[in-house]
Every structure is written in structure tokens, then in C-alpha cells.
Design a protein around this motif. Structure first.
Motif, mmCIF file in Angstrom:
data_model
loop_
_atom_site.group_PDB
_atom_site.id
_atom_site.type_symbol
_atom_site.label_atom_id
_atom_site.label_comp_id
_atom_site.label_asym_id
_atom_site.label_seq_id
_atom_site.Cartn_x
_atom_site.Cartn_y
_atom_site.Cartn_z
ATOM 1 N N LYS A 3 0.414 -42.807 56.814
ATOM 2 C CA LYS A 3 0.567 -41.535 56.104
ATOM 3 C C LYS A 3 0.863 -40.380 57.047
ATOM 4 O O LYS A 3 1.588 -39.451 56.686
ATOM 5 N N PHE A 4 0.330 -40.429 58.254
ATOM 6 C CA PHE A 4 0.675 -39.401 59.238
ATOM 7 C C PHE A 4 2.151 -39.496 59.619
ATOM 8 O O PHE A 4 2.826 -38.471 59.785
ATOM 9 N N ARG A 5 2.650 -40.723 59.735
ATOM 10 C CA ARG A 5 4.070 -40.904 60.034
ATOM 11 C C ARG A 5 4.921 -40.405 58.865
ATOM 12 O O ARG A 5 5.962 -39.762 59.069
ATOM 13 N N GLY A 6 4.479 -40.696 57.654
ATOM 14 C CA GLY A 6 5.183 -40.208 56.473
ATOM 15 C C GLY A 6 5.148 -38.691 56.379
ATOM 16 O O GLY A 6 6.132 -38.055 55.985
ATOM 17 N N LEU A 7 4.015 -38.100 56.747
ATOM 18 C CA LEU A 7 3.872 -36.642 56.724
ATOM 19 C C LEU A 7 4.826 -35.982 57.712
ATOM 20 O O LEU A 7 5.425 -34.934 57.410
ATOM 21 N N ASN A 8 5.002 -36.596 58.862
ATOM 22 C CA ASN A 8 5.947 -36.056 59.856
ATOM 23 C C ASN A 8 7.370 -36.080 59.326
ATOM 24 O O ASN A 8 8.147 -35.133 59.550
ATOM 25 N N ARG A 9 7.718 -37.156 58.600
ATOM 26 C CA ARG A 9 9.070 -37.237 58.023
ATOM 27 C C ARG A 9 9.262 -36.178 56.939
ATOM 28 O O ARG A 9 10.347 -35.589 56.820
ATOM 29 N N ILE A 10 8.217 -35.931 56.147
ATOM 30 C CA ILE A 10 8.293 -34.906 55.103
ATOM 31 C C ILE A 10 8.472 -33.525 55.734
ATOM 32 O O ILE A 10 9.245 -32.694 55.237
ATOM 33 N N ARG A 11 7.769 -33.269 56.824
ATOM 34 C CA ARG A 11 7.902 -31.979 57.517
ATOM 35 C C ARG A 11 9.307 -31.787 58.071
ATOM 36 O O ARG A 11 9.832 -30.663 58.071
ATOM 37 N N GLU A 12 9.917 -32.870 58.542
ATOM 38 C CA GLU A 12 11.297 -32.784 59.031
ATOM 39 C C GLU A 12 12.250 -32.433 57.888
ATOM 40 O O GLU A 12 13.150 -31.601 58.053
ATOM 41 N N GLU A 55 11.414 -30.849 55.175
ATOM 42 C CA GLU A 55 11.098 -29.476 54.785
ATOM 43 C C GLU A 55 11.803 -28.474 55.711
ATOM 44 O O GLU A 55 12.393 -27.491 55.249
ATOM 45 N N ALA A 56 11.750 -28.734 57.017
ATOM 46 C CA ALA A 56 12.385 -27.845 57.991
ATOM 47 C C ALA A 56 13.897 -27.811 57.788
ATOM 48 O O ALA A 56 14.544 -26.758 57.914
ATOM 49 N N CYS A 57 14.461 -28.974 57.451
ATOM 50 C CA CYS A 57 15.911 -29.082 57.221
ATOM 51 C C CYS A 57 16.335 -28.240 56.017
ATOM 52 O O CYS A 57 17.332 -27.516 56.055
ATOM 53 N N LEU A 58 15.543 -28.349 54.933
ATOM 54 C CA LEU A 58 15.850 -27.600 53.709
ATOM 55 C C LEU A 58 15.674 -26.098 53.927
ATOM 56 O O LEU A 58 16.473 -25.294 53.438
ATOM 57 N N GLU A 59 14.636 -25.712 54.653
ATOM 58 C CA GLU A 59 14.413 -24.291 54.937
ATOM 59 C C GLU A 59 15.559 -23.725 55.765
ATOM 60 O O GLU A 59 15.984 -22.584 55.557
ATOM 61 N N VAL A 101 9.487 -31.118 47.845
ATOM 62 C CA VAL A 101 9.053 -31.613 49.159
ATOM 63 C C VAL A 101 7.689 -31.047 49.507
ATOM 64 O O VAL A 101 6.827 -31.756 50.059
ATOM 65 N N LYS A 102 7.449 -29.778 49.195
ATOM 66 C CA LYS A 102 6.148 -29.157 49.479
ATOM 67 C C LYS A 102 5.042 -29.790 48.642
ATOM 68 O O LYS A 102 3.918 -29.976 49.118
ATOM 69 N N LEU A 106 1.796 -31.815 50.090
ATOM 70 C CA LEU A 106 0.414 -31.564 49.684
ATOM 71 C C LEU A 106 -0.273 -32.852 49.251
ATOM 72 O O LEU A 106 -1.423 -33.118 49.643
ATOM 73 N N MET A 107 0.426 -33.665 48.459
ATOM 74 C CA MET A 107 -0.148 -34.919 47.997
ATOM 75 C C MET A 107 -0.408 -35.875 49.163
ATOM 76 O O MET A 107 -1.405 -36.601 49.181
ATOM 77 N N LYS A 108 0.482 -35.858 50.150
ATOM 78 C CA LYS A 108 0.302 -36.714 51.322
ATOM 79 C C LYS A 108 -0.929 -36.274 52.118
ATOM 80 O O LYS A 108 -1.714 -37.112 52.594
ATOM 81 N N LYS A 109 -1.119 -34.969 52.250
ATOM 82 C CA LYS A 109 -2.294 -34.450 52.959
ATOM 83 C C LYS A 109 -3.575 -34.820 52.221
ATOM 84 O O LYS A 109 -4.575 -35.205 52.835
ATOM 85 N N LEU A 110 -3.541 -34.700 50.893
ATOM 86 C CA LEU A 110 -4.710 -35.078 50.091
ATOM 87 C C LEU A 110 -5.023 -36.559 50.259
ATOM 88 O O LEU A 110 -6.195 -36.947 50.333
ATOM 89 N N SER A 111 -3.972 -37.379 50.321
ATOM 90 C CA SER A 111 -4.166 -38.821 50.507
ATOM 91 C C SER A 111 -4.824 -39.126 51.849
ATOM 92 O O SER A 111 -5.659 -40.027 51.951
#
Length: 225
Positions: free
Chosen positions: A130-139, A141-145, A168-169, A173-178
Motif C-alpha cells: 500500500k505504501f508503494r501504491g500510495l507513492n504511485r497515486i502521489r505521482e 496527483e502531481a502530474c494532474l496538478e 485521485v485525492k 485518502l482511502m489508501k491512507k485509511l487502509s
């Protein structure tokens, strides 16, 4: 929500750990009739939850089979996560049979230790994934921003990107909760391994972790309905 097995299971989990918190906090005198009833209720609900896990290990087998791996690390963490959780659910079936009286209770102690170790190892793999998945989600997010920022400078529309960013946000959030849920469940598994001995492994802190896990899981299941 209650038509799903997980929905009923999490409702029972909330009831159980709310009861355990009351008992662990010594809010009620030991001599009170309600205290003995709460203990009986908590024990009964715990046994009922094990019945809901019959055959649940198959979900982990199917999840592992259907997963697509981007790297050898993802493969290793997936095997640890799904393998550990699958073994945990598989052993839990025999613990339920033992506590129900069909299997000799003398095996219960060893089965519980095996179950706790499998669960703990499974959560280590799950948290890593999930940490690896969270890093991909952040990437993403940064791309879209960045895309939205460029669109603003150029004076062009960016509604589609804005909607994607919102989703994506929500996913982040759901990934962090997980992750928080897995940490709470991992703490409970560690408490079972160490028989409640150690920092933050006492009955009250473990019961609070169980309630937090149940509430997060309830939220996730409710959103998916």
C-alpha cells in the motif's frame, strides 16, 4: 451494506471492540451483572465473527491469481500479503471448529499462535504494497496538478483534469485509511503473538486499535456500496 458478509462482520467487530474497551477501561465494577454479561457478549461475538470467515481464504487465492505485477518487489510483497492473510483465514476456520467443540480444544492454543503469525506477516506485506501504491497515486496527483497549472497559464479548460484530480485525492485518502487500518490490525496480531506483553499491547490500547480498524473498514465498505 448488511447484505454483504463483510458488512455484517464489521458491525460485529464494532460491537465487540466497543465492549472490550468498556471492560478494559474498568469503567464498570467487576461485581456488576452488566460486566459479566458484556464479557459473555464479547466472547460470543468473537466466536460468531470466526464463522463469517469460512472459505474467506479463497478470496486471497483469487486476488493473488488475478494480480498484475509491475516488478519483482510487487510480486514478493503480494505473495507475503495474500499468502499470510489467506493462511490466517484458513487457520481461523479450525480455531472456530475448536472453540465450537468439534475439534479437541487442546489444539486451540497452537492454532491461535499460527494464525497470529500468519496475520502479522500478511499485514507487513500489505502495508508495504500500500505504501508503494500510495507513492504511485502521489505521482499521478502531481502530474494532474502540473497539467492543471499549465492549463491555467494557457487559459484553456481543465475541468476533465480537475475531476480526475478529485478522484485521485479520494483514492489517496482511502489508501491512507487502509494503511492505518493495517497498522491497527497488525498491532492486534502482535499482541496475540506476545500474549499482550509489551508497549502498546495492553488490553485497552489493543481494543482501541480494533475499534479504529472496524470503523475504517466500515467506512470503506459503505463507500463501495
Amino acid at each position: 451494506y448488511l447484505a454483504k458478509r463483510d458488512g455484517v462482520d464489521k458491525l460485529l467487530k464494532i460491537s465487540r471492540y466497543a465492549s472490550k474497551i468498556i471492560l478494559a477501561s474498568s469503567a464498570l465494577p467487576e461485581t456488576l451483572t452488566l460486566t459479566s454479561r458484556l464479557k459473555s457478549f464479547e466472547s460470543s461475538v468473537g466466536l460468531s465473527r470466526k464463522a463469517f470467515r469460512l472459505g474467506k481464504f479463497v478470496q486471497d487465492v483469487n486476488a493473488l491469481r488475478s494480480s498484475q505485477f509491475d516488478s519483482k518487489q510487487d510480486l514478493a510483497f503480494s505473495v507475503i500479503a495474500y499468502g499470510g492473510e489467506g493462511l490466517y483465514y484458513f487457520v481461523e476456520q479450525f480455531i472456530w471448529l475448536s472453540k465450537s467443540g468439534l475439534i479437541d480444544p487442546k489444539h486451540s492454543r497452537n492454532l491461535q499462535k499460527l494464525s497470529a503469525w500468519a496475520e502479522f506477516i500478511g499485514y507487513l506485506g500489505s502495508i508495504s504494497l500500500k505504501f508503494r501504491g500510495l507513492n504511485r497515486i502521489r505521482e499521478d496527483e502531481a502530474c494532474l496538478e502540473s497539467s492543471i497549472g499549465i492549463a491555467i497559464l494557457r487559459g484553456i479548460g481543465f475541468q476533465e483534469e480537475k475531476e480526475k484530480l478529485r478522484k485521485v485525492k479520494e483514492k489517496k485518502l482511502m489508501k491512507k485509511l487502509s494503511i492505518f487500518q493495517d497498522l491497527a490490525d497488525g498491532l492486534m496480531a502482535l499482541a496475540d503473538i506476545r500474549d499482550g506483553k509489551g508497549l502498546l499491547l495492553g488490553p485497552l490500547s489493543v481494543s482501541c486499535a480494533g475499534l479504529l480498524s472496524a470503523l475504517i473498514s466500515t467506512h470503506k465498505n459503505w463507500v463501495s456500496c
